[in-house]
Write a protein that holds these residues in place. Sequence first.
Motif, PDB file in Angstrom:
ATOM      1  N   PRO A  68      -8.340   4.263   3.396  1.00  0.00           N
ATOM      2  CA  PRO A  68      -9.356   3.227   2.920  1.00  0.00           C
ATOM      3  C   PRO A  68     -10.047   3.119   1.891  1.00  0.00           C
ATOM      4  O   PRO A  68     -10.402   1.212   1.021  1.00  0.00           O
ATOM      5  CB  PRO A  68      -9.876   2.683   3.733  1.00  0.00           C
ATOM      6  N   TRP A 100       0.862  -1.066  -0.169  1.00  0.00           N
ATOM      7  CA  TRP A 100      -0.062   0.254  -0.331  1.00  0.00           C
ATOM      8  C   TRP A 100       1.204   1.228  -0.229  1.00  0.00           C
ATOM      9  O   TRP A 100       0.484   1.643  -0.596  1.00  0.00           O
ATOM     10  CB  TRP A 100      -1.207   0.030   1.151  1.00  0.00           C
ATOM     11  N   ARG A 149     -18.040  -4.694   3.220  1.00  0.00           N
ATOM     12  CA  ARG A 149     -16.956  -4.410   3.128  1.00  0.00           C
ATOM     13  C   ARG A 149     -17.551  -2.508   2.876  1.00  0.00           C
ATOM     14  O   ARG A 149     -16.653  -1.866   3.460  1.00  0.00           O
ATOM     15  CB  ARG A 149     -16.525  -5.000   1.895  1.00  0.00           C
ATOM     16  N   LEU A 170      -8.123   1.868  -2.127  1.00  0.00           N
ATOM     17  CA  LEU A 170      -7.376   0.249  -1.663  1.00  0.00           C
ATOM     18  C   LEU A 170      -7.131  -0.632  -3.133  1.00  0.00           C
ATOM     19  O   LEU A 170      -8.365  -0.472  -3.931  1.00  0.00           O
ATOM     20  CB  LEU A 170      -8.198  -0.612  -0.981  1.00  0.00           C
ATOM     21  N   ALA A 171      -6.188  -0.464  -3.645  1.00  0.00           N
ATOM     22  CA  ALA A 171      -6.396  -1.462  -4.887  1.00  0.00           C
ATOM     23  C   ALA A 171      -6.602  -3.552  -4.129  1.00  0.00           C
ATOM     24  O   ALA A 171      -6.318  -3.579  -2.952  1.00  0.00           O
ATOM     25  CB  ALA A 171      -5.052  -1.575  -5.444  1.00  0.00           C
ATOM     26  N   ARG A 175      -1.493   4.557   8.619  1.00  0.00           N
ATOM     27  CA  ARG A 175      -0.085   4.283   8.151  1.00  0.00           C
ATOM     28  C   ARG A 175       0.460   3.562   8.351  1.00  0.00           C
ATOM     29  O   ARG A 175       1.757   3.261   7.629  1.00  0.00           O
ATOM     30  CB  ARG A 175       1.376   5.630   9.001  1.00  0.00           C
ATOM     31  N   ILE A 193     -15.296  -0.339   4.991  1.00  0.00           N
ATOM     32  CA  ILE A 193     -14.288   1.449   4.543  1.00  0.00           C
ATOM     33  C   ILE A 193     -15.244   2.750   4.858  1.00  0.00           C
ATOM     34  O   ILE A 193     -14.253   3.716   5.150  1.00  0.00           O
ATOM     35  CB  ILE A 193     -14.790   1.134   2.638  1.00  0.00           C
ATOM     36  N   PRO A 218      -3.243   7.253   0.261  1.00  0.00           N
ATOM     37  CA  PRO A 218      -4.925   6.422  -0.256  1.00  0.00           C
ATOM     38  C   PRO A 218      -4.947   6.160   1.000  1.00  0.00           C
ATOM     39  O   PRO A 218      -4.436   5.782   1.999  1.00  0.00           O
ATOM     40  CB  PRO A 218      -4.360   5.343  -1.058  1.00  0.00           C
ATOM     41  N   ILE A 278      -9.954  -4.023   7.492  1.00  0.00           N
ATOM     42  CA  ILE A 278     -11.273  -4.165   7.258  1.00  0.00           C
ATOM     43  C   ILE A 278     -11.739  -5.317   7.629  1.00  0.00           C
ATOM     44  O   ILE A 278     -12.476  -5.889   7.703  1.00  0.00           O
ATOM     45  CB  ILE A 278     -10.783  -3.456   5.655  1.00  0.00           C
ATOM     46  N   GLY A 296      -2.131  -0.029   5.154  1.00  0.00           N
ATOM     47  CA  GLY A 296      -2.042  -0.624   4.382  1.00  0.00           C
ATOM     48  C   GLY A 296      -4.506  -0.704   4.139  1.00  0.00           C
ATOM     49  O   GLY A 296      -4.585  -1.000   3.417  1.00  0.00           O
ATOM     50  N   TYR A 297      -4.592  -0.872   5.185  1.00  0.00           N
ATOM     51  CA  TYR A 297      -5.968  -0.912   5.596  1.00  0.00           C
ATOM     52  C   TYR A 297      -6.437  -2.341   5.710  1.00  0.00           C
ATOM     53  O   TYR A 297      -7.663  -2.661   6.177  1.00  0.00           O
ATOM     54  CB  TYR A 297      -6.802   0.291   5.100  1.00  0.00           C
ATOM     55  N   GLU A 298      -5.984  -2.996   4.997  1.00  0.00           N
ATOM     56  CA  GLU A 298      -6.790  -4.685   4.271  1.00  0.00           C
ATOM     57  C   GLU A 298      -7.064  -4.903   5.800  1.00  0.00           C
ATOM     58  O   GLU A 298      -7.883  -5.176   6.257  1.00  0.00           O
ATOM     59  CB  GLU A 298      -5.749  -4.903   3.340  1.00  0.00           C
ATOM     60  N   ILE A 336     -13.903   3.608   8.849  1.00  0.00           N
ATOM     61  CA  ILE A 336     -13.130   3.984   9.115  1.00  0.00           C
ATOM     62  C   ILE A 336     -12.793   4.870   8.025  1.00  0.00           C
ATOM     63  O   ILE A 336     -11.066   5.248   8.606  1.00  0.00           O
ATOM     64  CB  ILE A 336     -12.296   2.522   9.090  1.00  0.00           C
ATOM     65  N   SER A 337     -12.903   6.044   7.169  1.00  0.00           N
ATOM     66  CA  SER A 337     -12.532   6.233   6.527  1.00  0.00           C
ATOM     67  C   SER A 337     -11.934   7.544   6.890  1.00  0.00           C
ATOM     68  O   SER A 337     -11.452   9.045   6.868  1.00  0.00           O
ATOM     69  CB  SER A 337     -13.593   6.786   4.995  1.00  0.00           C
TER      70      SER A 337
END
Lengths: 340, 160
Positions: A265, A232, B124, A268-269, B137, B128, A263, B145, B140-142, B131-132
């Motif tokens: 949430p 990311w 999902r 995300l890619a 940092r 998103i 970027p 989620i 990567g948020y994934e 939590i936006s």
Amino acid sequence: MALRHGRGVAAINYPTGMNLGGDPTQALVHSTPTGNFMVSLSSVDLGQGLKHIMAQLCAETIGVPTERVIVDTADTDTGPHCMGTFASRGTHRAGNAVIAASREARQVMLEVAATALEVNADDLDTDGQGNIHVKGAPSRAISIMDTALVAHFKQGRSISGRGIFLVPRSYPDAATGAMKPATCYAHACTVADVEVDDETGEVRVLAVKNVFEVGRALNPKIVEQQLVGGSWMGISHALYETTEPYYPSREHGPTDFNEYLMPGPGDLAQTETYVLERPAADGPYGAKGPGEMCANPQIPAIANAIFDAVGVRIDVMPITPERILKALLEKAAASPGAAS
Amino acid sequence: MAKVAIRFLLNGSEKAEFVESGTTLLDVLREKLADFSPKGGCLQGTCGACSVLVDGEIRLACLTLAETCEGCTIETAGGLAKDGVLHPLQIAFADGFATQCGFCTGGMIVASKALLDRNPAPSREDVIEAISGNVCRCTGYEPIIGAVLAAARANSTNKA
């Protein structure tokens, strides 16, 4: 004007740690009276999991469960010297130092146990559960807790060890200039799929598929955590991060991290991450540095994908919509009449 | 500066303090009441690290004046574990490796709780959206989620 899709590939070699000689990290290990082991370091855990990895390495080397190891990284004024946790060097540099210190401590521990059991230290082994036994005769044993107590209260010995990792300086060969700038390289490859709006210059990264070769993944979940976050961050480096976004004058630039774009949430890619393990000869149990390395291959992969999508090659980061639009205009001006 | 008296319920226990008028809720929580789970990140309302629930609504403690919370019920990430038992969100964050440096985690968990309280089976996209307003940092948020979705699944399993 349309949304155009492109795919790009990039592969990287990434040196672990700082190079050209030096880059020291030192570690000290000692047992408490009850046979727990204390690792003293100045290396910093800022969330990457360094303390847990160092506990694993010490435990594996001495032959105790990981829960029996305490890692203290409290104070760079008083701890053993470390250059710092950056350049993907923490696991490799501090890890090698911790293993060296743990080997020395293990040797003292076995000598203490040998005296207590009236056998030769070379004939002893550990079971990884906190016990020392005679090889081939598991009933002839002493617990590591009893060994520590004997060392502290009867034999008057300190079960402790010192470790250092230092890269020998490599000088350029006078005739050829050849030298060895690093001792250990991690590798990675990324395939990026992007969608570029050739009217606005906006880029959306649809998917990144990453393969990382990390030596040995000492803790697979922690490594995965690093790689997912790092992937990311690589996208962020490629498309977002700058202190001067879109503005010609520095006065209009951001002044703090609130205005430093990355970027969120919603951006995300779709991310896939695979790990390959090819243990490094000089790595701690084969590990290389996955930390900073993993945020690199996405950048050239995305630049290549944008070229594939709209035919312009941007070689300045971040690849902003403005830079893409300027390049598209220059391209159109260079070939008037060509269909866009 | 005049001091004002405020009382509120913090994670189920009554609190009463005299604070300078204009003091933020974040300062009262951290400096008077020693609840360090809300973090002071940007102090401008952009990072979400100070998120708390005031009467069930998510609020940024760094932009909330303490005196506006008179008589309110305040929940923070620090109060989620009950009698040493972690909240399902905390378990999911730990199991899912959804925290690295940990600075955003308290705010992320509060934002996620606000979501699950009103929508126990979020998509999902719902997560998103929820939590936006919170910046991370490291991860990567994934993983975050994934942890919120896992906590929602665990909740529905427990209730079934």
